[in-house]
Design an enzyme around this catalytic site. Sequence first.
Site, PDB file in Angstrom:
ATOM      1  N   GLU A 128       0.820  -1.215   0.000  1.00 48.49           N
ATOM      2  CA  GLU A 128       0.000   0.000   0.000  1.00 48.49           C
ATOM      3  C   GLU A 128       0.853   1.265   0.000  1.00 48.49           C
ATOM      4  OE1 GLU A 128      -0.568  -2.587   1.964  1.00 48.49           O
ATOM      5  OE2 GLU A 128      -2.652  -3.213   1.708  1.00 48.49           O
ATOM      6  N   PHE A 146     -12.066  -6.971  13.744  1.00 48.59           N
ATOM      7  CA  PHE A 146     -10.963  -7.501  12.952  1.00 48.59           C
ATOM      8  C   PHE A 146     -10.555  -6.493  11.872  1.00 48.59           C
ATOM      9  CE2 PHE A 146      -9.477  -9.973   9.210  1.00 48.59           C
ATOM     10  CZ  PHE A 146      -8.253 -10.354   9.755  1.00 48.59           C
ATOM     11  N   GLN A 147      -9.281  -6.225  11.802  1.00 51.94           N
ATOM     12  CA  GLN A 147      -8.710  -5.273  10.839  1.00 51.94           C
ATOM     13  C   GLN A 147      -9.317  -3.875  10.960  1.00 51.94           C
ATOM     14  OE1 GLN A 147      -8.543  -7.156   6.908  1.00 51.94           O
ATOM     15  NE2 GLN A 147      -6.479  -7.833   7.448  1.00 51.94           N
ATOM     16  N   LYS A 187     -17.625  -0.710   5.222  1.00 51.92           N
ATOM     17  CA  LYS A 187     -18.072  -1.714   4.263  1.00 51.92           C
ATOM     18  C   LYS A 187     -19.572  -1.594   3.957  1.00 51.92           C
ATOM     19  CE  LYS A 187     -17.945  -6.567   3.184  1.00 51.92           C
ATOM     20  NZ  LYS A 187     -17.571  -7.908   3.564  1.00 51.92           N
ATOM     21  N   MET A 207      24.403   8.442   2.794  1.00 50.93           N
ATOM     22  CA  MET A 207      24.304   9.766   3.395  1.00 50.93           C
ATOM     23  C   MET A 207      24.545   9.701   4.900  1.00 50.93           C
ATOM     24  SD  MET A 207      24.060  12.885   2.896  1.00 50.93           S
ATOM     25  CE  MET A 207      23.156  13.627   1.538  1.00 50.93           C
TER      26      MET A 207
HETATM   27  C1  TPP Z   1      12.354   5.595   5.510  1.00 51.15           C
HETATM   28  C2  TPP Z   1      13.642   6.244   5.903  1.00 51.15           C
HETATM   29  N1  TPP Z   1      14.396   5.689   6.872  1.00 51.15           N
HETATM   30  C3  TPP Z   1      15.567   6.259   7.232  1.00 51.15           C
HETATM   31  C4  TPP Z   1      15.993   7.407   6.639  1.00 51.15           C
HETATM   32  C5  TPP Z   1      17.308   8.069   7.068  1.00 51.15           C
HETATM   33  N2  TPP Z   1      18.249   8.085   5.944  1.00 51.15           N
HETATM   34  C6  TPP Z   1      18.447   9.186   5.187  1.00 51.15           C
HETATM   35  S1  TPP Z   1      19.507   8.930   3.946  1.00 51.15           S
HETATM   36  C7  TPP Z   1      19.770   7.338   4.396  1.00 51.15           C
HETATM   37  C8  TPP Z   1      20.695   6.455   3.626  1.00 51.15           C
HETATM   38  C9  TPP Z   1      20.222   6.154   2.276  1.00 51.15           C
HETATM   39  O1  TPP Z   1      21.016   5.145   1.738  1.00 51.15           O
HETATM   40  P1  TPP Z   1      20.940   4.754   0.211  1.00 51.15           P
HETATM   41  O2  TPP Z   1      19.542   4.569  -0.204  1.00 51.15           O
HETATM   42  O3  TPP Z   1      21.843   3.620  -0.035  1.00 51.15           O
HETATM   43  O4  TPP Z   1      21.416   6.067  -0.525  1.00 51.15           O
HETATM   44  P2  TPP Z   1      22.824   6.807  -0.593  1.00 51.15           P
HETATM   45  O5  TPP Z   1      22.822   7.841   0.471  1.00 51.15           O
HETATM   46  O6  TPP Z   1      23.893   5.779  -0.383  1.00 51.15           O
HETATM   47  O7  TPP Z   1      22.830   7.384  -1.949  1.00 51.15           O
HETATM   48  C10 TPP Z   1      19.012   7.031   5.528  1.00 51.15           C
HETATM   49  C11 TPP Z   1      19.045   5.735   6.228  1.00 51.15           C
HETATM   50  C12 TPP Z   1      15.158   7.960   5.651  1.00 51.15           C
HETATM   51  N3  TPP Z   1      15.458   9.098   5.030  1.00 51.15           N
HETATM   52  N4  TPP Z   1      14.012   7.350   5.292  1.00 51.15           N
END
Ligand code: TPP
Lengths: 161, 577
Positions: free
Chosen positions: B50, B112-113, B162, B476
């Site tokens: 979803e 439920f749900q 529903k 990052m």
């Molecule tokens: C759903 C979610 N969880 C955690 C984060 C925190 N976060 C920001 S950037 C990042 C790393 C992203 O890694 P990747 O997708 O490999 O991209 P890169 O930075 O290596 O290009 C994280 C964990 C986020 N932005 N979104």
Amino acid sequence: MRHTISLLVENKFGVLSRISGLFSGRGYNIESLSVGETIDPQISIMTIVTSGDDQIIEQITKQLNKLIDVIKVVDMTELEHVEREMVLIKVAPKQEDKAEVLRLAEIFRGRVVDSSQRTYTIEVTGDEKKIEAIVELLKPMGIKEFMRTGKIAIAREGIKK
Amino acid sequence: MKISGAEIFIESLKKEGVKHIFGYPGGVVLNIFDRLYDNKDIQLILTRHEQGAVHAADGYARSTGKPGVALVTSGPGATNTVTGIANASMDSIPLVVFSGQVPTMLIGNDAFQEADIVGISRPCTKYNYLAKDVRDLSRIVREAFYIAMSGRPGPVLIDLPKDVTASKTEFTWPEIKIRSYNPTYEGNKWMITQAAHLIAKSKKVVILAGGGVILSGGSKELKELAEYTDIPVTMTLMGLGGFPGTHELSLGMPGMHGTYYANKAIQESDLLIAIGMRFDDRVTGKIDAFAPHAKIIHIDIDPTSIRKNVRVDIPIVGDVKRVLTVLNKVLKEEVKEQWNEVRKAWLKQIDAWRKERPLTYTYSNEVIKPQFVVEKIHELTKGDAIIATEVGQNQMWTAQFYKFDKPRTLLTSGGLGTMGYGFPAAIGAQLAHPNKLVIDIAGDGSIQMNIQELATAVINKLPVKVAILNNRYLGMVRQWQELFFSERYSHTKLDESVPDFVKIAEAYGAVGLRATKPGEVEPVLKEAFKTKRTVFMDFVVDWKEKVFPMVPPGAPIDQMLFEKPEEKAEKKLKAVK
Ligand SMILES: Cc1ncc(C[n+]2csc(CCOP(=O)(O)OP(=O)(O)O)c2C)c(N)n1
């Protein structure tokens, strides 16, 4: 600074939660809140007392205005207005203080609305200062319970501050 | 003739001109799914989660300007939409999300749900409804679309018990009037005139353009303003594409990973014209040190955005396109300046900053630099593509090195920063633009957050291309750990756990390609762009690469790092030796 904000809102389910959620979600405090139906049963009126600096109050009124169910927002603090709150105070005075309690109630134009062998319940209506004053005076006599409605406010006709 | 709530749902969507919805079935929405089974007007795209459905609807909306629509079941189906809804809310994207709900008589019974999705989604929707009576349904749907699309757009949720979808009534399509909701579109003429005179009086002016430019369709008017008055433009992440990135007046993006010259220009300016943007902390850096000499004109449709976090001298509440139309007119008819004379020194100064610190990276022959991949994508597509991103370094490199010239060509999660957004958003955009090249620029971490949507892309023959900048890290976060946490890579190293993306693509019936050397980048991209199938491209990139420039958190925006402080020291040492 403290502000009294008056809101006209749609009388629908969930509206109170939208408004309280706005305050909690943005870290604003609600000091008191009162809600009731207006003459038009589809519309409710709320009076909220909150505090904050000018920027926060501006945000609060703008954010309230932005809520879809809010019809009108008035910051009463910017207008000449009349404020009232009602309190119910249950006191359990010693035998020798009973007369004094009744005297105080009378001075503050309160009414004894209930009494038992040991207690009086006094109803007082007024602005904040008056309520505070009687509470201070009754405290030494032994306040058992204290109920308040929260503030309501109405603007004086045609007078801007 | 009486028809059921499920049929009213369909009739109402038809009235709203909806052709596609994204969704996932379940018990309480069976009445609706049954009506969709042989419906010719509305096509439901089955996603595999979803969250994917809502992001796809969001990508559909961002790339077209039309509202995106999703339909899910109650309980877990509904709660799975929350991230997607919050994401759309932060970026002001119009969505209408329908969630099934348990029958009205069971609501509140922990049935439920059952989940109180109206309560859960209240803070992250523009508005939401529980449709308790079938007679209200068509009006609610009509209001929902109106609210989602008007004023500052946003997501609206409708919870459908529903029994409401089963019970019958006459179909009506009532005119709607919401007395308590009246967005302001026209800016105050007096304020606009004041703004025009201030623009004429000021020398060092910068335009800060945000997502509101794109949402209001005001790109043309913005370009006219900038060109006529010779004012340089910096675009926030949400504003990229709202003004041509290749234009000589473009300063690129401001803020944390913005360009040096954009940030310098803001800090030295005597007037900022903020248009459809909200001074996010990623843009302003240390707020009390932001644009210390500037007066600020702020144009936004949402009054709460104005004076929320910066002081504003001239607030103008209104729709960007309409306000700019009037502003341009006033400037031309009433102000009349020799603009290029006024602006000459300022533009020269900005050019000097541009030369001092251009946006750049060090190319390598040995290992693929992620920025190189983004540059190549721009070069090969000639900027004519819809680009989605995930979140992290991939997103920032895309914002820096892909020059967006047209509005609605960048789909990125700006406000919420949702990893897993890009791929489903690209799927939604591809569905709306079957003949366009749609590319998701991804990280190896983010792509795994909604990788199941490969099935959606493949089965619907949506030729989305995914370029994974695979650095084997949550890049990052790793960058922050490298710079600010003494290289202690706590839980950011994915390494051997990173799956073989080529095999994953193939397992789903998509094409998988890989490049490990710089020379392979172009051939892989060309091959991917040629095929009409869904493609995963695994670019094995230099894991050490960082996003620069960077404003360290809490610093003013002109105090930028251009490399790691230690690396700079090492270089100096070498130079001395
Ligand atoms: C759903 C979610 N969880 C955690 C984060 C925190 N976060 C920001 S950037 C990042 C790393 C992203 O890694 P990747 O997708 O490999 O991209 P890169 O930075 O290596 O290009 C994280 C964990 C986020 N932005 N979104």
